[in-house]
Design an enzyme around this catalytic site. Sequence first.
Site, short mmCIF file in Angstrom:
data_model
loop_
_atom_site.label_atom_id
_atom_site.label_comp_id
_atom_site.label_asym_id
_atom_site.label_seq_id
_atom_site.Cartn_x
_atom_site.Cartn_y
_atom_site.Cartn_z
N ARG A 99 25.73 33.87 -23.43
CA ARG A 99 27.16 34.17 -23.53
C ARG A 99 27.91 32.93 -23.08
NH1 ARG A 99 26.10 37.80 -26.25
NH2 ARG A 99 26.67 40.00 -26.11
N GLU A 114 35.67 33.12 -26.86
CA GLU A 114 35.53 33.45 -28.29
C GLU A 114 36.71 34.28 -28.78
OE1 GLU A 114 31.70 35.12 -29.30
OE2 GLU A 114 30.68 33.55 -28.20
N HIS A 164 28.38 32.38 -33.14
CA HIS A 164 27.75 33.57 -32.54
C HIS A 164 26.93 34.34 -33.58
CE1 HIS A 164 28.19 36.57 -28.98
NE2 HIS A 164 26.99 36.69 -29.56
P1 NAP Z 1 16.84 40.90 -21.10
O1 NAP Z 1 15.52 41.25 -21.69
O2 NAP Z 1 17.49 41.85 -20.17
O3 NAP Z 1 16.69 39.48 -20.40
C1 NAP Z 1 17.64 38.93 -19.56
C2 NAP Z 1 16.94 38.04 -18.55
O4 NAP Z 1 17.94 37.43 -17.73
C3 NAP Z 1 16.00 38.79 -17.62
O5 NAP Z 1 14.81 38.07 -17.54
C4 NAP Z 1 16.72 38.76 -16.29
O6 NAP Z 1 15.87 38.58 -15.17
C5 NAP Z 1 17.53 37.52 -16.39
N1 NAP Z 1 18.68 37.58 -15.48
C6 NAP Z 1 19.58 38.56 -15.35
N2 NAP Z 1 20.48 38.25 -14.40
C7 NAP Z 1 20.10 37.05 -13.92
C8 NAP Z 1 20.59 36.21 -12.91
N3 NAP Z 1 21.66 36.57 -12.19
N4 NAP Z 1 19.97 35.03 -12.68
C9 NAP Z 1 18.88 34.70 -13.39
N5 NAP Z 1 18.35 35.46 -14.36
C10 NAP Z 1 18.95 36.63 -14.61
O7 NAP Z 1 17.91 40.64 -22.25
P2 NAP Z 1 17.67 40.00 -23.70
O8 NAP Z 1 17.47 41.08 -24.69
O9 NAP Z 1 16.65 38.93 -23.58
O10 NAP Z 1 19.13 39.39 -23.96
C11 NAP Z 1 19.66 38.42 -23.08
C12 NAP Z 1 21.10 38.11 -23.39
O11 NAP Z 1 21.18 37.33 -24.57
C13 NAP Z 1 22.00 39.32 -23.70
O12 NAP Z 1 22.46 39.94 -22.53
C14 NAP Z 1 23.12 38.70 -24.50
O13 NAP Z 1 24.18 38.31 -23.66
C15 NAP Z 1 22.47 37.48 -25.13
N6 NAP Z 1 22.34 37.63 -26.59
C16 NAP Z 1 23.00 36.76 -27.40
C17 NAP Z 1 22.87 36.87 -28.76
C18 NAP Z 1 23.57 35.94 -29.70
O14 NAP Z 1 23.94 36.37 -30.79
N7 NAP Z 1 23.75 34.69 -29.34
C19 NAP Z 1 22.10 37.90 -29.32
C20 NAP Z 1 21.45 38.77 -28.45
C21 NAP Z 1 21.58 38.62 -27.09
P3 NAP Z 1 14.91 39.70 -14.56
O15 NAP Z 1 13.95 40.02 -15.65
O16 NAP Z 1 14.31 39.03 -13.43
O17 NAP Z 1 15.78 40.86 -14.24
C1 GLV Z 2 24.74 39.51 -29.28
O1 GLV Z 2 25.32 38.60 -28.80
C2 GLV Z 2 24.13 40.57 -28.54
O2 GLV Z 2 24.33 40.64 -27.32
O3 GLV Z 2 23.43 41.36 -29.16
#
Ligand code: NAP
Ligand code: GLV
Length: 326
Positions: free
Chosen positions: A237, A266, A284
């Site tokens: 983000r 954004e 994005h």
């Molecule tokens: P996820 O499986 O929940 O992974 C998030 C990771 O971040 C976890 O490993 C978590 O650690 C870690 N984390 C959370 N808070 C933290 C902190 N304060 N310091 C360090 N690490 C921290 O989520 P995901 O499915 O991989 O998605 C991650 C993020 O990507 C979403 O929340 C979204 O904002 C973004 N995203 C962007 C797009 C795009 O279009 N660009 C698309 C999808 C997602 P722990 O495992 O230790 O709790």
């Molecule tokens: C996209 O940014 C998502 O969080 O799925």
Amino acid sequence: MGRIFISCRIFPDEIARLEREGHEVEMYPGDVIPREELLRGVAGADVLICPLSTRVDRDILAASPRLKIIANLGVGVDNIDLDEASARGIMVLNTPGVLTETVADLAVALMLAVARRIAELDKRLRAEGFPGWSFMPPYLGRDVWGSTLGIVGLGRIGAAVARRARCFSMAILYYSRARKPDLEAELGCRYVPLDELLAESDFVVLCVPLVPETRHLIGERELSLMKETAYLVNIARGPVVDEGALVRALREGRIAGAALDVFEREPEVHPGLLELDNVVLTPHIGSATLGTRRRMASLAVDGVLAALRGERPGNLVNPNAWPGKL
Ligand code: NAP
Ligand code: GLV
């Protein structure tokens, strides 16, 4: 039967699924809904299905007395006031998992694009033509293969990026809230504190959610720890990075480049980023493939239908709002 308001265009067959179960559906026929339209749409709705560009704040929730379910078309839910939704007993659903591999593909594409200067040289070739193959600069970039990758947030997407990085013979460092012994064994990655990750990595890829602790996680100080030859990739983000500090670091050559799919304000993009050749920018599009968008819409509708039937939806972000039965 429920009244469902959808605040962006989605696939007609998903709307038909909702209607077949007797629900009344209204869809805003554009992509970014104006606030007045949103206020009108949610006023009498039991369910809101929304994209992450729909900001669901306290005022919107206060204007939606019947609302019981918000289904976000995305995994990140930072566009929704979760505390307020929970306090009002509104279930918030998201779409984890189905987009993981697609977003990881983009992270790798961005690393390659910025290090091998793909966007910059494509633009240059169109403007100036191709004067002929050259052995020495100006077209030289840096290797992705064999370099060191630092993943900030080794969750679903972070791990999927790491799996791809193994095929590029990269050394993998990671930083997360908790250590992941199973992933360390599977992926051969090494946990390091954030400062060490920043200092040692050739590519820093951000994969954390936006929560208060991650806002400006990468600022002036953190950028100053990175190597002059390193690249920052943000698919998480925008506000995870202090964009002003990033522009200064790039202008002063304190890091080699950045590839950004997300922005601090954004859809605004910092004008300083637009001027720089060593920056790759995408609007994005992390999950933006037809197949993945279909899976996301379908998962959101599955969750809404389950919740409206009184079943607990699988992708519930705030389990404390689960009433047991609607
Ligand atoms: P996820 O499986 O929940 O992974 C998030 C990771 O971040 C976890 O490993 C978590 O650690 C870690 N984390 C959370 N808070 C933290 C902190 N304060 N310091 C360090 N690490 C921290 O989520 P995901 O499915 O991989 O998605 C991650 C993020 O990507 C979403 O929340 C979204 O904002 C973004 N995203 C962007 C797009 C795009 O279009 N660009 C698309 C999808 C997602 P722990 O495992 O230790 O709790
Ligand atoms: C996209 O940014 C998502 O969080 O799925």
